[in-house]
Design an enzyme around this catalytic site. Structure first.
Site, mmCIF file in Angstrom:
data_model
loop_
_atom_site.group_PDB
_atom_site.id
_atom_site.type_symbol
_atom_site.label_atom_id
_atom_site.label_comp_id
_atom_site.label_asym_id
_atom_site.label_seq_id
_atom_site.Cartn_x
_atom_site.Cartn_y
_atom_site.Cartn_z
ATOM 1 C CG HIS A 101 -1.822 -1.023 1.477
ATOM 2 N ND1 HIS A 101 -1.477 -2.184 2.123
ATOM 3 C CD2 HIS A 101 -3.143 -1.137 1.163
ATOM 4 C CE1 HIS A 101 -2.527 -2.973 2.203
ATOM 5 N NE2 HIS A 101 -3.552 -2.376 1.629
ATOM 6 C CG ASP A 104 1.689 -0.883 3.399
ATOM 7 O OD1 ASP A 104 0.918 -0.538 4.300
ATOM 8 O OD2 ASP A 104 1.408 -1.741 2.543
#
Length: 438
Positions: A101, A104
């Site tokens: 993501h 992240d």
């Protein structure tokens, strides 16, 4: 932190007789399986979020891990440290792909400009790591569910300002995925649903979601991204009702908005079981509907009622799912991403390796079992024989649109015979699968 895993040697294939827990017993990446190497067939990816972002917290307690980069979320250097450790892990484990993501990987941000700048910084850094290690991006996505702004959804939010922030995230995450050579892009709905229908305009929200997805597809073509767009079906995670609850629901949604030829699915076993389906059901539904994409391998715990994201360990289930994946043509742009996390009590860094080594060996065994099932395709042959009547006579005329309801009825009257029941041989076919699991 490049030395974080220095005590772990690169994982090697030693065969099933090896007693070293940090070696592959079955995953032999160069082994030919149905005309491709095992590595090419499985296309294994390791995710950023569970392995390098999660600190072991759950709804009942705080984090149990103590990774050096945790707690420094606003620090670009900490984001770089996390990237160093992630690529060191990928290199030692030997998986060819990774997934992430946007949030992240990057230093945390609040304003739109800060988000764009922080993501751009870490994408530069990741690109360098990919170049030096040879690791590839399977797919990217944007996290549009964790921040409080998304408590009422992203594209389905009643506030269009929130949808605009979501558009910002998707645009830049999709462009980052394109730049990094990703094979696909996933839209993980997260909160695209509702908690109570009392405050929800369901038709309005579905139109918002349909338009948002259309804009994403339009942007994909505008920037020249050749990868796939996938939706990840989920039944109720975390909202009471999700608009993307399973493969069939997603297809109906795509069809309603004219996107069935543009968007596929990224299937997760734990989501399948929470929706009341088997994993293989969702895989075969995607095959039947022509929207197969990628897989997030994991499992749930049947004694818990939520998405526990455990590493897969059921060889029978995985073998049967792999059989249908291969019968559907195998992975094209998709692959086998481990959307799984070690347990809160598995707090040593070595546990990350134990988990992935075991899961990769499981997929390797399942792949070989499924390949053997296809070479002597008892299941496929039985199905073909069971439905053979639809290839000839009145069955064929019906499917070709050359028979009306009245003609079918007259045909039945003319024969004047009651059709004889034929056994489905379920137990026999279950035995076939059992005997294939080795």
């Amino acid at each position: 932190m490049s030395g974080y895993f220095d005590h772990i040697d690169p994982i090697k294939f030693e065969g099933k007789d090896s007693e070293n827990p940090l070696t592959f017993k079955y995953y032999d990446k160069g082994k030919n399986v149905l005309g491709k190497s095992m590595e090419e067939q499985l296309r294994i990816a390791v995710c950023y979020w569970h392995n390098f972002c999660w600190d072991g917290f759950d709804v009942f307690g705080g984090g149990t891990f103590n990774r050096p980069w945790h707690g420094a979320v606003n620090d670009r250097k900490a984001a770089e440290m996390k990237t160093d450790v992630a690529f060191d892990f990928f290199t030692r484990l030997g998986n060819p792909f990774f997934t992430f993501h946007d949030v992240d990987t990057m230093a945390a941000s609040e304003t739109p400009r800060e988000h764009v700048d922080n993501l751009a910084h870490i994408v530069d850094y990741i690109e360098g790591k990919m170049g030096s290690t040879g690791k590839k991006l399977l797919w990217g996505t944007a996290n549009m569910f964790s921040h409080p702004r998304y408590m009422s959804g992203a594209s389905t939010n009643p506030n269009p300002e929130v949808a605009a922030f979501a558009a910002l995230q998707v645009r830049h995450a999709l462009e980052a995925t394109h730049r990094l050579g990703g094979a696909g892009y996933v839209l993980w709905g997260g909160r695209e649903g509702y908690d109570t229908i009392l405050n929800t305009k369901v038709g309005q929200e579905m139109d918002q979601l349909g338009r948002f997805l259309t804009m994403t597809v339009e942007h994909k073509h505008k920037i020249g991204f050749k990868g796939d767009i996938w939706i990840e079906p989920k039944p109720h995670e975390p909202t009471k009702h999700q608009y993307d609850r399973d493969v069939g629901t997603v297809y109906g949604f795509l069809k309603a908005y004219g996107l069935e030829n543009e968007v596929g699915v990224n299937i997760e076993p734990n989501h399948a079981t929470l929706a009341g389906h088997s994993f293989e059901h969702e895989v075969e539904m995607a095959n039947a509907l022509g929207i197969s994409g990628s897989i997030d391998f994991n499992r749930g715990d049947p004694q818990n009622g939520w998405d526990t994201d455990q590493f897969p360990n059921d060889l029978r289930e995985t073998t049967l799912a792999m059989y249908y994946i291969l019968k559907g043509g195998g992975f094209k742009n998709g692959g086998s991403n481990f959307d799984a996390k070690v347990r809160r009590q598995s707090r040593d860094v070595d546990d990350l390796f134990y988990a992935h080594v075991g899961a990769m060996d499981l997929l390797a065994r399942a792949l070989e079992n499924a390949a053997a099932m296809i070479k002597k395709d008892t299941l496929g042959d039985f199905r073909e024989q069971r439905y053979a009547g639809w290839s000839t006579g009145m069955g064929r005329k019906m499917m070709d649109g050359k028979a009306s309801l009245a003609e079918m009825a007259d045909y039945c009257l003319e024969k004047n015979e009651s059709p004889a029941p034929v056994s489905g041989r379920q137990e026999y076919l279950e035995n076939v699968v059992t005997q294939a699991v080795k």
